[in-house]
Scaffold this motif. Structure first.
Motif, short mmCIF file in Angstrom:
data_model
loop_
_atom_site.label_atom_id
_atom_site.label_comp_id
_atom_site.label_asym_id
_atom_site.label_seq_id
_atom_site.Cartn_x
_atom_site.Cartn_y
_atom_site.Cartn_z
N VAL A 153 0.58 -1.41 -0.25
CA VAL A 153 -0.15 0.12 -0.06
C VAL A 153 1.25 1.43 0.19
N ARG A 154 1.97 1.32 0.63
CA ARG A 154 2.70 2.29 0.49
C ARG A 154 4.52 2.03 -1.02
N HIS A 155 3.54 1.35 -1.23
CA HIS A 155 4.83 1.23 -2.42
C HIS A 155 5.00 2.68 -3.71
N SER A 156 5.50 3.01 -4.42
CA SER A 156 6.23 3.74 -4.76
C SER A 156 5.07 3.56 -6.80
N GLY A 157 4.60 2.83 -7.08
CA GLY A 157 4.28 2.02 -8.36
C GLY A 157 2.77 1.63 -8.44
N ARG A 158 2.45 1.90 -7.19
CA ARG A 158 1.09 1.22 -7.17
C ARG A 158 -0.32 1.59 -7.42
N LEU A 159 -0.83 1.08 -8.27
CA LEU A 159 -1.43 0.97 -8.70
C LEU A 159 -3.55 1.37 -8.29
N MET A 160 -3.48 0.06 -7.38
CA MET A 160 -4.97 0.08 -6.95
C MET A 160 -4.90 -0.86 -6.18
N GLY A 161 -5.65 -1.10 -5.03
CA GLY A 161 -5.83 -2.34 -4.18
C GLY A 161 -7.63 -2.61 -4.88
N LEU A 162 -7.99 -4.31 -4.49
CA LEU A 162 -8.45 -4.32 -4.79
C LEU A 162 -9.89 -5.09 -3.35
N SER A 163 -11.16 -5.61 -4.43
CA SER A 163 -12.17 -5.13 -3.82
C SER A 163 -12.86 -6.72 -3.86
N TYR A 164 -13.72 -7.15 -3.38
CA TYR A 164 -14.76 -8.69 -3.68
C TYR A 164 -16.09 -8.31 -3.83
N VAL A 165 -16.51 -8.60 -5.32
CA VAL A 165 -18.08 -9.16 -5.32
C VAL A 165 -18.44 -10.25 -5.69
N ALA A 166 -20.07 -10.47 -5.83
CA ALA A 166 -20.05 -12.00 -6.55
C ALA A 166 -20.80 -10.83 -8.32
N MET A 167 -20.46 -12.06 -8.72
CA MET A 167 -21.14 -11.32 -10.26
C MET A 167 -22.17 -12.87 -11.14
N CYS A 168 -23.20 -12.45 -10.61
CA CYS A 168 -24.01 -13.29 -11.92
C CYS A 168 -24.56 -12.57 -12.90
N ARG A 169 -25.51 -13.17 -13.83
CA ARG A 169 -26.33 -13.12 -14.97
C ARG A 169 -27.33 -11.57 -14.79
N LYS A 170 -27.72 -10.54 -15.35
CA LYS A 170 -28.86 -10.30 -14.81
C LYS A 170 -30.04 -11.25 -14.64
N SER A 171 -29.99 -12.14 -15.73
CA SER A 171 -31.61 -12.49 -15.44
C SER A 171 -31.62 -13.72 -14.33
N ASP A 172 -30.56 -13.72 -13.50
CA ASP A 172 -30.22 -14.55 -12.07
C ASP A 172 -30.62 -13.94 -10.70
N LEU A 173 -30.40 -12.51 -11.04
CA LEU A 173 -30.82 -11.11 -10.38
C LEU A 173 -32.74 -10.86 -8.79
N PRO A 174 -33.36 -11.72 -10.17
CA PRO A 174 -34.62 -11.91 -9.62
C PRO A 174 -34.76 -12.93 -8.79
N ARG A 175 -33.74 -13.39 -8.62
CA ARG A 175 -33.77 -15.23 -7.89
C ARG A 175 -32.70 -15.35 -6.82
N LEU A 176 -31.78 -14.35 -6.94
CA LEU A 176 -31.19 -14.13 -5.71
C LEU A 176 -31.22 -12.94 -4.54
N THR A 177 -32.59 -13.43 -3.65
CA THR A 177 -32.95 -12.07 -2.98
C THR A 177 -32.86 -12.85 -1.32
N SER A 178 -31.80 -13.97 -1.55
CA SER A 178 -31.65 -14.59 -0.22
C SER A 178 -30.35 -15.18 0.23
N LEU A 179 -29.38 -15.18 1.44
CA LEU A 179 -28.19 -16.45 1.34
C LEU A 179 -28.39 -18.08 1.01
N GLU A 180 -29.91 -18.03 1.08
CA GLU A 180 -30.71 -19.67 0.58
C GLU A 180 -30.32 -19.82 -0.43
N ASP A 181 -31.05 -18.53 -1.28
CA ASP A 181 -30.58 -18.69 -3.02
C ASP A 181 -29.49 -18.64 -3.52
#
Length: 304
Positions: A153-181
């Protein structure tokens, strides 16, 4: 010595223009010649070849079968000569520099960044080398590296750090409403990632039992994203670097899991004991500026 069938290369340029316009007069306008002069040079070429290249009528000309067959070769030859002349004798010579990066960086974040850079710097071309794709004898002029050392994080050439997300298809979004889903889906686990599904879910939902997850190992993030786009599961995406690829495949961030900061940083590295040219320094600055814009956009996404 045998007689040349094409004693004048200019005849070829005249023939190509006449064929393209299907008109001697229009070809003459392009070449700053009279239509009669164009017709005369085409006739000289036909006489030399011993075959007619055009069928002539009162108001139009049409290529003969021999003319149609000959035209692509002529066009390729003229284009090759012009390209070579531009490369060798152009007042502004193209400077080429090499940049090495990971598969994901090369396939997702970098293409648009490099396209913008070359548009702003027409005298510079960037050769993108993908890590592990080909053995090369020399080091790149600049490399984008990834590491998990907290000190980066203190490197002079640092570009960016990372965060993480879950990726899905747009058509899957209505079916992903809970952790159980979410747990009903196959969860594609990228082997190189330091942040896996267990870590991501534990961080956001508390301790999970490994046997409750349908984990399937996958070699790379681009491959995982392709599988997600075909309905074969969900994948973890390191942001912001993965977002352009995800967008091109029509993938969406699953809102069940917030943007989660994780380990790892991308940073720039120069070859040891090699002075950096002005072009490389300009590219380095452009990469830093693009990374800052990406991080600001990610902050907006995370706040939504």
């Amino acid at each position: 010595m045998s007689r040349s069938l094409i004693p004048s290369l200019n005849w070829l340029r005249v023939f190509e223009a006449a064929a393209r316009h299907q008109s001697f007069s229009k070809a003459g306008q392009e070449l700053n010649m009279t239509g009669a002069a164009v017709s005369q040079q085409v006739q000289s070429l036909e006489d030399s070849l011993g075959r007619p290249l055009f069928e002539r009528s009162a108001n139009r000309i049409l290529l003969t079968p021999e003319g149609r067959d000959f035209l692509p070769t002529v066009q390729l030859s003229i284009s090759a000569m012009e390209s070579k002349a531009a490369a060798l004798f152009s007042p502004q010579r193209i400077q080429r520099i090499s940049l090495q990066a990971s598969h994901l960086m090369s396939m997702s974040w970098l293409p648009q960044v490099l396209a913008n850079f070359e548009q702003a710097n027409p005298g510079i071309r960037v050769e993108l080398w993908m890590e592990g794709a080909q053995q090369r004898n020399n080091a790149p002029d600049l490399a984008i590296k990834f590491g998990e050392d907290p000190d980066l994080v203190r490197h002079s050439g640092r570009l960016m750090g990372l965060s993480y997300v879950a990726m899905c298809r747009k058509s899957d979004l209505p079916r992903l409403t809970s952790l159980e889903d979410l747990l009903k889906y196959r969860l594609l686990e990228m082997v190189p990632h330091s942040m896996g599904w267990m870590g991501l879910l534990n961080h956001n939902f508390g301790p999970m039992r490994a046997h409750s997850l349908k984990l399937e190992p996958v070699d790379t993030t681009p491959l995982a994203f392709m599988m997600v786009s075909q309905g074969l599961g969900l994948a973890i995406g390191p942001v912001p670097v993965c977002l352009p690829l995800a967008d091109s495949l029509g993938l969406e961030i699953c809102p069940l899991i917030p943007v989660t900061p994780g380990p790892g940083n991308y940073y720039l590295e120069h070859p040891a004991n090699q002075p950096q040219s002005a072009a490389v320094l300009r590219l380095e600055q452009a990469l830093h500026e693009a990374a800052q814009r990406s991080m600001k956009m990610l902050a907006v996404v995370a706040a939504e």
